[in-house]
Design an enzyme around this catalytic site. Structure first.
Site, PDB file in Angstrom:
ATOM      1  N   LYS A 247      -8.631  61.107  15.858  1.00  0.00           N
ATOM      2  CA  LYS A 247      -7.870  61.234  17.198  1.00  0.00           C
ATOM      3  C   LYS A 247      -7.512  62.138  17.395  1.00  0.00           C
ATOM      4  O   LYS A 247      -6.824  62.792  18.739  1.00  0.00           O
ATOM      5  CB  LYS A 247      -7.341  59.951  17.148  1.00  0.00           C
ATOM      6  CG  LYS A 247      -6.907  59.380  18.508  1.00  0.00           C
ATOM      7  CD  LYS A 247      -5.845  57.997  19.139  1.00  0.00           C
ATOM      8  CE  LYS A 247      -4.892  57.748  18.166  1.00  0.00           C
ATOM      9  NZ  LYS A 247      -3.669  58.492  18.747  1.00  0.00           N
ATOM     10  N   ASN A 248      -6.527  62.334  16.816  1.00  0.00           N
ATOM     11  CA  ASN A 248      -4.781  62.919  16.975  1.00  0.00           C
ATOM     12  C   ASN A 248      -5.281  64.498  16.966  1.00  0.00           C
ATOM     13  O   ASN A 248      -4.093  64.861  17.198  1.00  0.00           O
ATOM     14  CB  ASN A 248      -3.681  62.839  15.637  1.00  0.00           C
ATOM     15  CG  ASN A 248      -2.955  61.160  15.859  1.00  0.00           C
ATOM     16  OD1 ASN A 248      -3.396  60.612  16.856  1.00  0.00           O
ATOM     17  ND2 ASN A 248      -1.660  60.855  14.744  1.00  0.00           N
TER      18      ASN A 248
ATOM     19  N   ARG B  80       0.084  58.058  24.489  1.00  0.00           N
ATOM     20  CA  ARG B  80       1.472  58.695  24.548  1.00  0.00           C
ATOM     21  C   ARG B  80       1.010  60.439  24.739  1.00  0.00           C
ATOM     22  O   ARG B  80       1.913  61.410  25.514  1.00  0.00           O
ATOM     23  CB  ARG B  80       2.101  58.272  23.454  1.00  0.00           C
ATOM     24  CG  ARG B  80       2.905  59.739  22.362  1.00  0.00           C
ATOM     25  CD  ARG B  80       4.167  59.104  23.055  1.00  0.00           C
ATOM     26  NE  ARG B  80       4.798  60.320  22.350  1.00  0.00           N
ATOM     27  CZ  ARG B  80       6.403  60.377  22.557  1.00  0.00           C
ATOM     28  NH1 ARG B  80       6.722  59.751  24.064  1.00  0.00           N
ATOM     29  NH2 ARG B  80       6.992  61.530  22.429  1.00  0.00           N
TER      30      ARG B  80
ATOM     31  N   ARG C  47      10.456  56.685  21.414  1.00  0.00           N
ATOM     32  CA  ARG C  47       9.527  57.832  22.273  1.00  0.00           C
ATOM     33  C   ARG C  47       9.827  58.625  22.772  1.00  0.00           C
ATOM     34  O   ARG C  47       8.866  58.838  24.064  1.00  0.00           O
ATOM     35  CB  ARG C  47       7.906  57.279  22.298  1.00  0.00           C
ATOM     36  CG  ARG C  47       7.651  56.333  20.904  1.00  0.00           C
ATOM     37  CD  ARG C  47       5.571  56.178  20.929  1.00  0.00           C
ATOM     38  NE  ARG C  47       5.266  56.837  20.122  1.00  0.00           N
ATOM     39  CZ  ARG C  47       3.881  56.544  19.992  1.00  0.00           C
ATOM     40  NH1 ARG C  47       3.376  56.258  20.463  1.00  0.00           N
ATOM     41  NH2 ARG C  47       3.581  58.130  19.666  1.00  0.00           N
ATOM     42  N   PRO C  48      10.990  59.043  23.104  1.00  0.00           N
ATOM     43  CA  PRO C  48      11.389  60.202  24.619  1.00  0.00           C
ATOM     44  C   PRO C  48      11.004  61.700  23.937  1.00  0.00           C
ATOM     45  O   PRO C  48       9.999  61.607  23.710  1.00  0.00           O
ATOM     46  CB  PRO C  48      12.661  60.298  23.582  1.00  0.00           C
ATOM     47  CG  PRO C  48      13.588  60.268  22.685  1.00  0.00           C
ATOM     48  CD  PRO C  48      12.210  59.260  22.237  1.00  0.00           C
ATOM     49  N   ILE C  49      10.896  62.203  25.560  1.00  0.00           N
ATOM     50  CA  ILE C  49       9.953  63.676  25.310  1.00  0.00           C
ATOM     51  C   ILE C  49      11.054  64.841  25.694  1.00  0.00           C
ATOM     52  O   ILE C  49      11.033  65.726  25.591  1.00  0.00           O
ATOM     53  CB  ILE C  49       8.631  63.672  25.731  1.00  0.00           C
ATOM     54  CG1 ILE C  49       9.615  63.559  27.731  1.00  0.00           C
ATOM     55  CG2 ILE C  49       7.795  62.483  25.914  1.00  0.00           C
ATOM     56  CD1 ILE C  49       8.789  63.201  29.016  1.00  0.00           C
ATOM     57  N   ASP C  50      12.002  64.619  24.973  1.00  0.00           N
ATOM     58  CA  ASP C  50      13.338  65.665  25.656  1.00  0.00           C
ATOM     59  C   ASP C  50      13.018  66.633  24.686  1.00  0.00           C
ATOM     60  O   ASP C  50      12.924  67.793  25.519  1.00  0.00           O
ATOM     61  CB  ASP C  50      14.874  64.640  25.002  1.00  0.00           C
ATOM     62  CG  ASP C  50      14.265  64.412  23.771  1.00  0.00           C
ATOM     63  OD1 ASP C  50      13.577  63.411  22.945  1.00  0.00           O
ATOM     64  OD2 ASP C  50      15.652  64.663  22.674  1.00  0.00           O
TER      65      ASP C  50
ATOM     66  N   ILE D  53       9.988  57.319  10.837  1.00  0.00           N
ATOM     67  CA  ILE D  53       9.792  57.879  11.601  1.00  0.00           C
ATOM     68  C   ILE D  53       9.918  56.825  13.200  1.00  0.00           C
ATOM     69  O   ILE D  53      10.132  57.983  13.849  1.00  0.00           O
ATOM     70  CB  ILE D  53       8.560  58.109  11.802  1.00  0.00           C
ATOM     71  CG1 ILE D  53       8.263  58.890  10.236  1.00  0.00           C
ATOM     72  CG2 ILE D  53       7.959  59.983  13.395  1.00  0.00           C
ATOM     73  CD1 ILE D  53       9.195  60.095   9.708  1.00  0.00           C
TER      74      ILE D  53
HETATM   75  C1  UD1 Z   1       1.878  61.898  16.573  1.00  0.00           C
HETATM   76  C2  UD1 Z   1       0.862  61.347  16.899  1.00  0.00           C
HETATM   77  C3  UD1 Z   1       1.420  59.981  15.943  1.00  0.00           C
HETATM   78  C4  UD1 Z   1       2.098  60.004  14.934  1.00  0.00           C
HETATM   79  C5  UD1 Z   1       3.392  60.890  15.310  1.00  0.00           C
HETATM   80  C6  UD1 Z   1       3.966  60.698  13.496  1.00  0.00           C
HETATM   81  C7  UD1 Z   1      -0.217  61.551  17.810  1.00  0.00           C
HETATM   82  C8  UD1 Z   1      -1.221  62.082  19.543  1.00  0.00           C
HETATM   83  N1  UD1 Z   1       0.324  60.827  17.328  1.00  0.00           N
HETATM   84  O1  UD1 Z   1       2.888  61.502  18.202  1.00  0.00           O
HETATM   85  O2  UD1 Z   1      -0.059  59.338  15.508  1.00  0.00           O
HETATM   86  O3  UD1 Z   1       2.765  58.047  14.367  1.00  0.00           O
HETATM   87  O4  UD1 Z   1       3.218  61.939  15.590  1.00  0.00           O
HETATM   88  O5  UD1 Z   1       2.956  61.278  12.662  1.00  0.00           O
HETATM   89  O6  UD1 Z   1      -0.796  62.724  17.967  1.00  0.00           O
HETATM   90  N2  UD1 Z   1      10.625  62.517  18.898  1.00  0.00           N
HETATM   91  C9  UD1 Z   1      11.567  62.767  19.630  1.00  0.00           C
HETATM   92  N3  UD1 Z   1      11.886  63.454  20.618  1.00  0.00           N
HETATM   93  C10 UD1 Z   1      10.607  64.339  21.479  1.00  0.00           C
HETATM   94  C11 UD1 Z   1       9.976  64.040  20.938  1.00  0.00           C
HETATM   95  C12 UD1 Z   1      10.220  63.175  19.577  1.00  0.00           C
HETATM   96  O7  UD1 Z   1      13.215  62.088  19.297  1.00  0.00           O
HETATM   97  O8  UD1 Z   1      10.293  65.091  22.170  1.00  0.00           O
HETATM   98  C13 UD1 Z   1      11.157  61.726  18.043  1.00  0.00           C
HETATM   99  C14 UD1 Z   1       9.839  60.429  17.563  1.00  0.00           C
HETATM  100  O9  UD1 Z   1      10.344  59.537  18.961  1.00  0.00           O
HETATM  101  C15 UD1 Z   1      10.055  59.651  17.121  1.00  0.00           C
HETATM  102  C16 UD1 Z   1      10.019  61.037  15.837  1.00  0.00           C
HETATM  103  O10 UD1 Z   1      10.516  61.992  17.290  1.00  0.00           O
HETATM  104  O11 UD1 Z   1      10.779  59.180  16.391  1.00  0.00           O
HETATM  105  C17 UD1 Z   1       8.223  62.089  15.892  1.00  0.00           C
HETATM  106  O12 UD1 Z   1       7.686  61.885  17.531  1.00  0.00           O
HETATM  107  P1  UD1 Z   1       6.139  63.102  17.528  1.00  0.00           P
HETATM  108  O13 UD1 Z   1       6.270  63.931  15.694  1.00  0.00           O
HETATM  109  O14 UD1 Z   1       6.705  63.634  18.277  1.00  0.00           O
HETATM  110  O15 UD1 Z   1       5.236  61.722  17.638  1.00  0.00           O
HETATM  111  P2  UD1 Z   1       4.255  61.587  18.853  1.00  0.00           P
HETATM  112  O16 UD1 Z   1       3.730  62.684  18.849  1.00  0.00           O
HETATM  113  O17 UD1 Z   1       4.335  61.425  19.615  1.00  0.00           O
END
Ligand code: UD1
Length: 417
Positions: free
Chosen positions: A22-23, A92, A121-124, A327
């Site tokens: 999926k990912n 997401r 789960r922010p996108i900053d 995480i």
């Molecule tokens: C991806 C996976 C998910 C997995 C996760 C961690 C996909 C579709 N999903 O999610 O299954 O659990 O990786 O291995 O591939 N964060 C911020 N700011 C941002 C982006 C992330 O603070 O802009 C934080 C998140 O809140 C979280 C951490 O970084 O605490 C990890 O997130 P991230 O690696 O981005 O996970 P996803 O890509 O959402």
């Protein structure tokens, strides 16, 4: 509302094949948008999340086909730059389309993405990285209007190796002007798969699987045929199901080295894990034992996505086991369902302490999120009596034919509609 009905206590045996990841398939579907001719993806899993990605591709104006795990995307013609809120909220990973649509048409209007509620789960990091690449972002009433004349390569150092942010930067960078260097990039195998796909399409990228990824922007990407990697989390889920229920299974079509951080945990529990080429032979231990503290980490550490179903297996392991979830801040929501089955678990902040009990008992519970739902299924397979698990649309986001595969392994499980 659909439910899974499970009569626990039946040992598993036989073979199961792991479906495509999926990912990996979600960012690759987004990447297909960047191409100038048809893309064919083999081993693409039929999941509610991959269908959601297809709906986004259709909405922005491109035709798709999806039969027998072969997805075909024809990304030619005009691209619509706005993705409506209902499509953004479906998952997401809709955020990954931001980099791809910007690369294709220089503008993208989106809202904040949805997905499992496992934390803020922010996108900053996604947004600040794109700003560095020349994107202007206007935020109004929860809508993000992102524009750029031409994306420009940049040096980006991530404060955390976010999987999604790394993917978004790669997607924006492949057809940007100049070189992009991502420092502290995510090293997950799904990032490697995305890069391998893009390279097949003509992209110039180096360093995937390491902390530094370098992308030389090129003018155009062309379509190709590509086989999606197997899903390492699904592979680990079947191991956990067998650990909970007991029995011996062969997990086929997987990449054993990609679960190297998980197999030692099962071995410590007393299970036997042996791999030959793309098959893992798994035998559940007769009496499971507790394990050393498990800390979720970025790859190659222990994955947060495996935490829930490994916890399910440890509920009946003799002794005390501890999880530290590093995480996501809201990823113990399956604990309530496990407790309903008789598990002895205490949670304090990001730490969960599990005292092994002799038996779990079937109960009614609701999947709290995708992997939490899989954890409840695993626990129910090893519980005495009948369990009913509702809200299984979460499970359908990441497991293709889950209950059918488990039934073929001998589990007493079916979907009630
Ligand atoms: C991806 C996976 C998910 C997995 C996760 C961690 C996909 C579709 N999903 O999610 O299954 O659990 O990786 O291995 O591939 N964060 C911020 N700011 C941002 C982006 C992330 O603070 O802009 C934080 C998140 O809140 C979280 C951490 O970084 O605490 C990890 O997130 P991230 O690696 O981005 O996970 P996803 O890509 O959402």
């Amino acid at each position: 509302m659909q439910k899974l009905i499970i009569n626990g206590g039946r040992k598993l045996s036989g073979e199961v094949a792991v479906h495509g990841s999926k990912n990996a398939s979600l960012p690759i579907l987004a990447a297909a948008v960047l191409c100038n001719s048809e893309v064919t993806l083999l081993n693409c899993p039929k999941l509610s999340d991959t269908y959601a990605a297809m709906r986004i591709i259709n909405h922005i104006g491109y035709k798709t086909g999806f039969e027998k795990n072969v997805a075909v995307i024809n990304p030619t013609g005009e691209c619509e730059y706005e993705v409506p809120d209902d499509l953004m909220r479906e998952m997401r990973s809709s955020i990954i389309f931001l980099g791809a649509i910007l690369g294709k048409c220089g503008r993208c209007k989106i809202t904040f993405p949805g997905g499992c509620d496992i934390g803020a789960r922010p996108i900053d990091m996604h947004l600040s990285s794109l700003r560095k690449m020349g994107v202007t972002i206007n935020e109004e009433y929860g809508q993000l209007d992102c524009c750029c004349e031409k994306l420009k390569g940049a040096k980006i150092s991530l404060s955390f190796p976010s999987v999604g942010a790394t993917e978004n930067i790669i997607l924006a960078a492949v057809t940007a002007q100049g070189r992009t260097i991502i420092q502290n990039a995510a090293r997950e195998p799904e990032i490697v798969d995305l890069v391998c796909f893009l390279r097949e399409c003509g992209a110039e990228i180096e360093g995937e699987g390491t902390g530094t990824i370098t992308i030389e922007g090129i003018d155009e990407l062309y379509g190709c045929e590509y086989r999606i990697m197997p899903d390492r989390i699904v592979c680990a889920t079947y191991m956990a199901c067998a650990a909970c229920a007991g029995g011996d299974i062969a997990i086929k079509c997987c990449r054993p080295h990609e679960v190297d951080s998980i197999t030692p945990v099962f071995e410590q529990m007393g299970c036997f894990v042996h791999s030959v080429n793309d098959t893992i032979y798994f035998s559940a231990g007769k009496n499971l034992r507790s394990v050393d503290t498990i800390r979720t980490m970025v790859y190659p550490g222990f994955p947060t996505d495996a935490q829930a179903f490994i916890m399910a297996a440890l509920c009946k392991a003799k002794g005390t086991s501890v999880f530290v979830e590093n995480i996501f801040e809201n990823r113990f929501q399956h604990v309530n369902g496990l407790q309903r089955m008789g598990a002895d678990i205490r949670v304090e902040g990001k730490v969960a302490v599990i005292e092994g009990v002799n038996k779990l008992y079937g109960a009614k519970s609701a999947a709290p999120d995708l992997r939490g739902g899989a954890g409840l299924v695993a626990a129910a397979l090893g519980a005495e009596g009948k369990s009913e698990i509702s809200r299984i649309h979460y499970i359908d986001r990441g497991y293709e034919n889950f209950e059918i595969s488990l039934a073929l392994l001998g589990a007493d499980i079916h979907r009630s509609i």
